[in-house]
Design a protein around this motif. Structure first.
Motif, PDB file in Angstrom:
ATOM      1  N   ALA A  37       1.568  -1.576   0.331  1.00 50.83           N
ATOM      2  CA  ALA A  37       0.104  -0.169   0.419  1.00 50.83           C
ATOM      3  C   ALA A  37       1.347   1.530   0.079  1.00 50.83           C
ATOM      4  N   ALA A  38       2.037   1.400   1.070  1.00 45.98           N
ATOM      5  CA  ALA A  38       2.781   2.137   0.479  1.00 45.98           C
ATOM      6  C   ALA A  38       3.145   2.826  -0.668  1.00 45.98           C
ATOM      7  N   GLN A  39       3.906   1.204  -1.064  1.00 52.64           N
ATOM      8  CA  GLN A  39       4.581   1.547  -2.215  1.00 52.64           C
ATOM      9  C   GLN A  39       3.553   2.241  -3.209  1.00 52.64           C
ATOM     10  N   ALA A  40       1.694   1.638  -3.406  1.00 56.71           N
ATOM     11  CA  ALA A  40       1.256   1.765  -4.288  1.00 56.71           C
ATOM     12  C   ALA A  40       0.881   3.697  -4.087  1.00 56.71           C
ATOM     13  N   GLY A  41       1.217   4.316  -3.119  1.00 58.68           N
ATOM     14  CA  GLY A  41       0.995   5.877  -2.745  1.00 58.68           C
ATOM     15  C   GLY A  41      -0.464   6.279  -1.816  1.00 58.68           C
ATOM     16  N   LEU A  42      -0.644   4.871  -1.187  1.00 57.91           N
ATOM     17  CA  LEU A  42      -1.972   5.004  -0.421  1.00 57.91           C
ATOM     18  C   LEU A  42      -2.183   5.128   0.702  1.00 57.91           C
ATOM     19  N   ALA A  43      -2.120   5.492   1.950  1.00 54.95           N
ATOM     20  CA  ALA A  43      -2.244   5.903   3.637  1.00 54.95           C
ATOM     21  C   ALA A  43      -1.702   4.718   3.915  1.00 54.95           C
ATOM     22  N   ALA A  44      -1.032   4.005   3.976  1.00 50.22           N
ATOM     23  CA  ALA A  44      -0.633   2.547   4.399  1.00 50.22           C
ATOM     24  C   ALA A  44      -0.668   2.321   5.997  1.00 50.22           C
ATOM     25  N   TRP A  45      -0.873   3.312   7.018  1.00 49.52           N
ATOM     26  CA  TRP A  45      -0.340   3.612   8.228  1.00 49.52           C
ATOM     27  C   TRP A  45      -1.918   2.887   8.996  1.00 49.52           C
ATOM     28  N   ALA A  46      -2.538   3.180   8.552  1.00 51.03           N
ATOM     29  CA  ALA A  46      -3.515   2.527   9.245  1.00 51.03           C
ATOM     30  C   ALA A  46      -3.681   0.493   9.364  1.00 51.03           C
ATOM     31  N   ILE A  47      -3.330  -0.006   8.200  1.00 53.56           N
ATOM     32  CA  ILE A  47      -3.421  -0.831   7.971  1.00 53.56           C
ATOM     33  C   ILE A  47      -2.943  -2.029   9.205  1.00 53.56           C
ATOM     34  N   LEU A  48      -1.823  -1.299   9.538  1.00 55.24           N
ATOM     35  CA  LEU A  48      -1.389  -2.298  10.624  1.00 55.24           C
ATOM     36  C   LEU A  48      -1.494  -2.635  12.142  1.00 55.24           C
ATOM     37  N   PRO A  49      -2.111  -1.129  12.045  1.00 60.54           N
ATOM     38  CA  PRO A  49      -3.101  -1.578  13.145  1.00 60.54           C
ATOM     39  C   PRO A  49      -4.655  -1.775  13.174  1.00 60.54           C
ATOM     40  N   VAL A  50      -5.133  -2.361  12.036  1.00 61.30           N
ATOM     41  CA  VAL A  50      -6.343  -2.951  12.037  1.00 61.30           C
ATOM     42  C   VAL A  50      -6.149  -4.346  11.719  1.00 61.30           C
ATOM     43  N   THR A  51      -4.776  -4.605  11.328  1.00 61.16           N
ATOM     44  CA  THR A  51      -4.999  -6.139  11.008  1.00 61.16           C
ATOM     45  C   THR A  51      -4.228  -6.368  12.430  1.00 61.16           C
ATOM     46  N   VAL A  52      -3.174  -5.974  12.773  1.00 65.05           N
ATOM     47  CA  VAL A  52      -2.591  -6.817  14.357  1.00 65.05           C
ATOM     48  C   VAL A  52      -4.259  -6.829  15.418  1.00 65.05           C
ATOM     49  N   THR A  53      -4.708  -5.665  15.437  1.00 70.60           N
ATOM     50  CA  THR A  53      -6.361  -5.653  16.374  1.00 70.60           C
ATOM     51  C   THR A  53      -7.130  -6.695  16.105  1.00 70.60           C
ATOM     52  N   GLY A  54      -7.184  -7.195  14.803  1.00 70.68           N
ATOM     53  CA  GLY A  54      -8.453  -8.691  13.678  1.00 70.68           C
ATOM     54  C   GLY A  54      -7.479  -9.511  14.983  1.00 70.68           C
ATOM     55  N   GLY A  55      -5.704  -9.566  13.914  1.00 69.37           N
ATOM     56  CA  GLY A  55      -5.728 -10.914  14.391  1.00 69.37           C
ATOM     57  C   GLY A  55      -5.766 -11.478  16.114  1.00 69.37           C
ATOM     58  N   LEU A  56      -5.599 -10.402  16.925  1.00 66.20           N
ATOM     59  CA  LEU A  56      -5.551 -10.618  18.152  1.00 66.20           C
ATOM     60  C   LEU A  56      -7.064 -10.916  18.755  1.00 66.20           C
ATOM     61  N   THR A  57      -8.060  -9.743  17.982  1.00 68.67           N
ATOM     62  CA  THR A  57      -9.168 -10.632  19.528  1.00 68.67           C
ATOM     63  C   THR A  57      -9.325 -11.594  18.366  1.00 68.67           C
ATOM     64  N   TRP A  58      -8.822 -12.604  16.879  1.00 70.01           N
ATOM     65  CA  TRP A  58      -9.281 -13.710  16.870  1.00 70.01           C
ATOM     66  C   TRP A  58      -8.582 -14.883  17.687  1.00 70.01           C
ATOM     67  N   SER A  59      -7.425 -14.372  17.585  1.00 70.44           N
ATOM     68  CA  SER A  59      -6.638 -14.517  18.775  1.00 70.44           C
ATOM     69  C   SER A  59      -7.274 -16.126  19.878  1.00 70.44           C
ATOM     70  N   VAL A  60      -8.256 -14.361  20.453  1.00 78.82           N
ATOM     71  CA  VAL A  60      -8.212 -14.748  21.947  1.00 78.82           C
ATOM     72  C   VAL A  60      -9.838 -14.921  22.321  1.00 78.82           C
ATOM     73  N   ALA A  61     -10.439 -15.232  21.067  1.00 81.10           N
ATOM     74  CA  ALA A  61     -11.683 -15.970  20.683  1.00 81.10           C
ATOM     75  C   ALA A  61     -11.263 -16.975  19.905  1.00 81.10           C
ATOM     76  N   ARG A  62     -10.756 -17.832  19.782  1.00 79.27           N
ATOM     77  CA  ARG A  62     -10.138 -18.583  19.491  1.00 79.27           C
ATOM     78  C   ARG A  62      -9.242 -20.122  20.294  1.00 79.27           C
ATOM     79  N   ALA A  63      -8.603 -18.882  21.609  1.00 83.11           N
ATOM     80  CA  ALA A  63      -8.181 -19.091  22.686  1.00 83.11           C
ATOM     81  C   ALA A  63      -9.903 -19.924  23.369  1.00 83.11           C
ATOM     82  N   ARG A  64     -10.379 -18.734  24.073  1.00 88.28           N
ATOM     83  CA  ARG A  64     -11.731 -18.986  24.773  1.00 88.28           C
ATOM     84  C   ARG A  64     -12.777 -20.546  24.104  1.00 88.28           C
ATOM     85  N   SER A  65     -12.811 -20.777  22.822  1.00 84.55           N
ATOM     86  CA  SER A  65     -13.241 -21.026  22.130  1.00 84.55           C
ATOM     87  C   SER A  65     -13.390 -22.722  23.082  1.00 84.55           C
ATOM     88  N   ARG A  66     -11.904 -23.172  23.114  1.00 85.37           N
ATOM     89  CA  ARG A  66     -11.007 -24.830  23.655  1.00 85.37           C
ATOM     90  C   ARG A  66     -11.320 -24.668  24.872  1.00 85.37           C
TER      91      ARG A  66
END
Length: 79
Positions: A37-66
């Motif tokens: 995204a940065a190479q394409a000239g897009l506002a790439a700053w938001a991608i990493l925090p959003v994906t990390v938050t989503g990954g953490l949420t998914w991981s916690v939900a997966r761990a709680r369901s075990r």
């Protein structure tokens, strides 16, 4: 020398991947998407925090369901 290299590789694998390879893969994908995204000239700053938050949420939900006592849980087993 090969013993040292093997130990070195195991350390880095455990350090980077740890207990859950899916989180490590998600971080790699997030970094690649941010770079593209940065190479394409897009506002790439938001991608990493959003994906990390989503990954953490998914991981916690997966761990709680075990069920307690199954592998990959941190709860001690009785016995």
């Amino acid at each position: 020398m090969t013993r040292w290299l093997r130990s070195f590789g195991r350390f880095w694998y455990d350090f980077i991947v740890g207990d859950d390879w899916t989180i490590a893969l998600g971080v790699v994908i997030a970094v690649v998407l941010t770079a593209l995204a940065a190479q394409a000239g897009l506002a790439a700053w938001a991608i990493l925090p959003v994906t990390v938050t989503g990954g953490l949420t998914w991981s916690v939900a997966r761990a709680r369901s075990r069920k307690p006592g199954t592998p990959e849980t941190t709860e001690p087993l009785d016995g």
